[in-house]
Scaffold this motif. Structure first.
Motif, PDB file in Angstrom:
ATOM      1  N   LEU A  62       0.830  -1.212   0.000  1.00 34.58           N
ATOM      2  CA  LEU A  62       0.000   0.000   0.000  1.00 34.58           C
ATOM      3  C   LEU A  62       0.857   1.252   0.000  1.00 34.58           C
ATOM      4  O   LEU A  62       0.635   2.176  -0.805  1.00 34.58           O
ATOM      5  N   THR A  63       1.827   1.323   0.908  1.00 35.15           N
ATOM      6  CA  THR A  63       2.636   2.539   1.019  1.00 35.15           C
ATOM      7  C   THR A  63       3.472   2.785  -0.239  1.00 35.15           C
ATOM      8  O   THR A  63       3.609   3.923  -0.696  1.00 35.15           O
ATOM      9  N   VAL A  64       4.016   1.709  -0.820  1.00 33.10           N
ATOM     10  CA  VAL A  64       4.826   1.874  -2.037  1.00 33.10           C
ATOM     11  C   VAL A  64       3.947   2.329  -3.191  1.00 33.10           C
ATOM     12  O   VAL A  64       4.341   3.207  -3.992  1.00 33.10           O
ATOM     13  N   THR A  65       2.755   1.761  -3.287  1.00 31.53           N
ATOM     14  CA  THR A  65       1.851   2.173  -4.372  1.00 31.53           C
ATOM     15  C   THR A  65       1.446   3.629  -4.228  1.00 31.53           C
ATOM     16  O   THR A  65       1.437   4.395  -5.214  1.00 31.53           O
ATOM     17  N   VAL A  66       1.100   4.055  -3.021  1.00 35.54           N
ATOM     18  CA  VAL A  66       0.726   5.459  -2.792  1.00 35.54           C
ATOM     19  C   VAL A  66       1.906   6.371  -3.086  1.00 35.54           C
ATOM     20  O   VAL A  66       1.752   7.443  -3.700  1.00 35.54           O
ATOM     21  N   ALA A  67       3.107   5.984  -2.648  1.00 33.46           N
ATOM     22  CA  ALA A  67       4.288   6.809  -2.912  1.00 33.46           C
ATOM     23  C   ALA A  67       4.540   6.924  -4.416  1.00 33.46           C
ATOM     24  O   ALA A  67       4.899   8.006  -4.917  1.00 33.46           O
ATOM     25  N   GLY A  68       4.357   5.814  -5.145  1.00 33.60           N
ATOM     26  CA  GLY A  68       4.523   5.883  -6.598  1.00 33.60           C
ATOM     27  C   GLY A  68       3.514   6.814  -7.254  1.00 33.60           C
ATOM     28  O   GLY A  68       3.848   7.583  -8.170  1.00 33.60           O
ATOM     29  N   ALA A  69       2.258   6.782  -6.771  1.00 34.49           N
ATOM     30  CA  ALA A  69       1.243   7.694  -7.299  1.00 34.49           C
ATOM     31  C   ALA A  69       1.590   9.141  -6.991  1.00 34.49           C
ATOM     32  O   ALA A  69       1.385  10.039  -7.832  1.00 34.49           O
ATOM     33  N   LEU A  70       2.118   9.418  -5.803  1.00 36.96           N
ATOM     34  CA  LEU A  70       2.533  10.782  -5.455  1.00 36.96           C
ATOM     35  C   LEU A  70       3.658  11.260  -6.369  1.00 36.96           C
ATOM     36  O   LEU A  70       3.696  12.428  -6.785  1.00 36.96           O
ATOM     37  N   GLY A  71       4.598  10.346  -6.674  1.00 38.88           N
ATOM     38  CA  GLY A  71       5.694  10.727  -7.568  1.00 38.88           C
ATOM     39  C   GLY A  71       5.204  11.076  -8.957  1.00 38.88           C
ATOM     40  O   GLY A  71       5.664  12.059  -9.562  1.00 38.88           O
ATOM     41  N   ILE A  72       4.271  10.273  -9.467  1.00 37.81           N
ATOM     42  CA  ILE A  72       3.723  10.567 -10.797  1.00 37.81           C
ATOM     43  C   ILE A  72       2.960  11.887 -10.774  1.00 37.81           C
ATOM     44  O   ILE A  72       3.069  12.723 -11.695  1.00 37.81           O
ATOM     45  N   GLY A  73       2.190  12.109  -9.707  1.00 33.34           N
ATOM     46  CA  GLY A  73       1.467  13.376  -9.586  1.00 33.34           C
ATOM     47  C   GLY A  73       2.395  14.566  -9.510  1.00 33.34           C
ATOM     48  O   GLY A  73       2.106  15.633 -10.072  1.00 33.34           O
ATOM     49  N   GLN A  74       3.514  14.419  -8.798  1.00 32.71           N
ATOM     50  CA  GLN A  74       4.489  15.510  -8.699  1.00 32.71           C
ATOM     51  C   GLN A  74       5.061  15.854 -10.065  1.00 32.71           C
ATOM     52  O   GLN A  74       5.256  17.044 -10.383  1.00 32.71           O
ATOM     53  N   VAL A  75       5.318  14.847 -10.873  1.00 33.62           N
ATOM     54  CA  VAL A  75       5.845  15.117 -12.208  1.00 33.62           C
ATOM     55  C   VAL A  75       4.789  15.784 -13.085  1.00 33.62           C
ATOM     56  O   VAL A  75       5.066  16.764 -13.798  1.00 33.62           O
ATOM     57  N   LEU A  76       3.558  15.274 -13.025  1.00 35.18           N
ATOM     58  CA  LEU A  76       2.499  15.834 -13.872  1.00 35.18           C
ATOM     59  C   LEU A  76       2.139  17.255 -13.471  1.00 35.18           C
ATOM     60  O   LEU A  76       1.823  18.094 -14.327  1.00 35.18           O
ATOM     61  N   LEU A  77       2.208  17.577 -12.187  1.00 36.79           N
ATOM     62  CA  LEU A  77       1.858  18.916 -11.706  1.00 36.79           C
ATOM     63  C   LEU A  77       3.039  19.876 -11.734  1.00 36.79           C
ATOM     64  O   LEU A  77       2.904  21.033 -11.324  1.00 36.79           O
ATOM     65  N   ASN A  78       4.172  19.389 -12.213  1.00 33.77           N
ATOM     66  CA  ASN A  78       5.343  20.245 -12.355  1.00 33.77           C
ATOM     67  C   ASN A  78       5.786  20.836 -11.017  1.00 33.77           C
ATOM     68  O   ASN A  78       6.173  21.997 -10.920  1.00 33.77           O
ATOM     69  N   VAL A  79       5.732  20.014  -9.953  1.00 32.15           N
ATOM     70  CA  VAL A  79       6.212  20.427  -8.629  1.00 32.15           C
ATOM     71  C   VAL A  79       7.669  20.010  -8.514  1.00 32.15           C
ATOM     72  O   VAL A  79       8.006  18.831  -8.658  1.00 32.15           O
ATOM     73  N   ASN A  80       8.528  20.987  -8.251  1.00 28.29           N
ATOM     74  CA  ASN A  80       9.964  20.723  -8.224  1.00 28.29           C
ATOM     75  C   ASN A  80      10.325  19.687  -7.160  1.00 28.29           C
ATOM     76  O   ASN A  80       9.717  19.650  -6.083  1.00 28.29           O
TER      77      ASN A  80
END
Length: 405
Positions: A62-80
């Motif tokens: 669960l934690t790894v999947t959520v962390a992976g989703a956060l990483g993808i979201g950070q890239v898509l939202l252009n958050v440094n």
């Protein structure tokens, strides 16, 4: 120190919290390059990623999947990327070390893609006030090298996690093997105890059957001559008393083995061929004429062979008294050969006229003959029991000396 390590292994969330707290404090530092909703996302990531680190070993998938989703979201939202992005390395390790197979593969794929995605989303040529990239940026070979360098930490963390998983599986296998060996050792100990108890049971059978039969014969004789010959009755009673004491001593020594953890060899009586004259004298006193003959070179034998010979003769003569009938006579012959020892016990009793074997008979339960075969088999010998020409029965045991050594 060992107790501390054991306690920490039992409480992994304490260790993970100790790692997550410094990362949380560093991640909460404001990012001046971003404002508005991007800054809000920055603070959300700064809090959520350390919290996920605390529970990463309890809920790895669960934690790894959520962390992976956060990483993808950070890239898509252009958050440094910020200090909280270090947590992604931890989750790459977690997925490989503790996650399911699909989570481990997902972490490897994400680690390989981390570098190219970072170069694509955050070019190094700079951006204008509206966020559009300016300048030409690095060349393709340079971008490829940067992508590889950025992916390398994720791949290394994933490989470290795989090594941890393999090591943990190896330790579990060693523990299972140790537990299995311990169970096998306990099982072998139980088998050894059972075998020893069976051996002691055979010894008890021979001791009790022989001595009790002697005492019965003497008691019957004493009762018969009590009025007419008090002196003979007194001698018979003395024989009964000495035989009973001897039986009691042997039984105490045998039963003592069942109550101690020491080896049986220290306590169990080990009569041998040299004690046969005393045994035969006792049998003659009980009223059974026995002839004893030895041939060959008399020499010291292995203790297992010595005890086997003694018990076979003892059991055979006991059966003669039980089933041989009146006026029976017996003969015991021991031949010391070069490679084997032959023992012959025969009598001229009633044979099978009453349905019983004389020397080959049993005590009603069949343990006498079975015990003989077991003893001979233990020293790789052979046993032959059958009728004797002219009446009676015979027992012949051949014990190989080399195999018994």
């Amino acid at each position: 120190m060992h107790r501390l390590n054991a306690w920490l292994r039992r409480h992994p969330m304490v260790v993970d919290s100790a790692w997550a707290l410094p990362l949380l404090l560093v991640s909460l530092v404001p990012d001046n390059s971003q404002d508005g909703w991007q800054l809000v996302v920055h603070y959300v990531l700064a809090v959520v990623i350390p919290v996920l680190m605390v529970f990463r070993r309890r809920k790895p998938d669960l934690t790894v999947t959520v962390a992976g989703a956060l990483g993808i979201g950070q890239v898509l939202l252009n958050v440094n990327p910020a200090a909280s992005s270090i947590g992604y390395l931890v989750f790459a390790y977690t997925g490989a070390a503790f996650g399911s197979a699909w989570v481990s593969r997902l972490c490897l794929a994400a680690g390989l893609a981390a570098g190219p995605l970072t170069i694509w989303r955050f070019p190094t040529g700079g951006v204008d006030e509206e966020g559009n990239p300016i300048g030409t940026g690095p060349s393709f070979p340079q971008s490829l090298l940067l992508a590889v360098l950025m992916s390398t930490p994720f791949v290394l963390c994933w490989a470290w996690g795989r090594l941890t998983r393999v090591r943990r599986a190896y330790l579990v296998e060693l523990e299972d093997r140790a537990a299995r060996l311990e169970r096998e050792r306990d099982a072998q100990a139980k088998v050894a105890v059972a075998a020893e108890r069976a051996r002691i049971a055979r010894e008890l059978h021979d001791v009790v059957a022989h001595n009790v039969s002697v005492m019965i014969v003497q008691a019957d004789g004493a009762a018969y001559v009590l009025d007419n010959s008090p002196q003979q009755a007194k001698e018979a009673l003395g024989t009964i008393a000495s035989t009973g004491r001897q039986a009691l001593v042997e039984m105490r020594r045998l039963l003592g083995v069942l109550r101690t953890a020491d080896t049986a060899e220290e306590y169990v009586p080990q009569p041998g061929v040299e004690e046969l004259p005393d045994l035969l004298e006792q049998v003659r006193t009980a009223g059974l004429p026995v002839e004893f003959i030895t041939s060959g070179e008399v020499r010291e034998l292995p203790r297992g062979v010595e005890l086997t010979v003694y018990r076979i003769v003892q059991e055979a003569l006991t059966n003669v008294r039980k089933h041989g009938g009146p006026d029976v006579r017996a003969r015991v012959a021991v031949d010391f050969g070069e490679h084997e020892l032959a023992v012959l016990i025969e009598d001229d009793g009633r044979g099978t006229t009453d349905g019983q074997l004389s020397t080959g008979g049993t005590d009603g339960l069949g343990h006498g003959l079975i015990g003989m075969r077991e003893r001979v088999g233990m020293v790789s010998g052979s046993l032959d029991i059958g009728p004797r020409p002219g009446g009676g029965f015979r027992i012949r045991a051949v014990l190989p000396l080399k195999a018994a050594k």
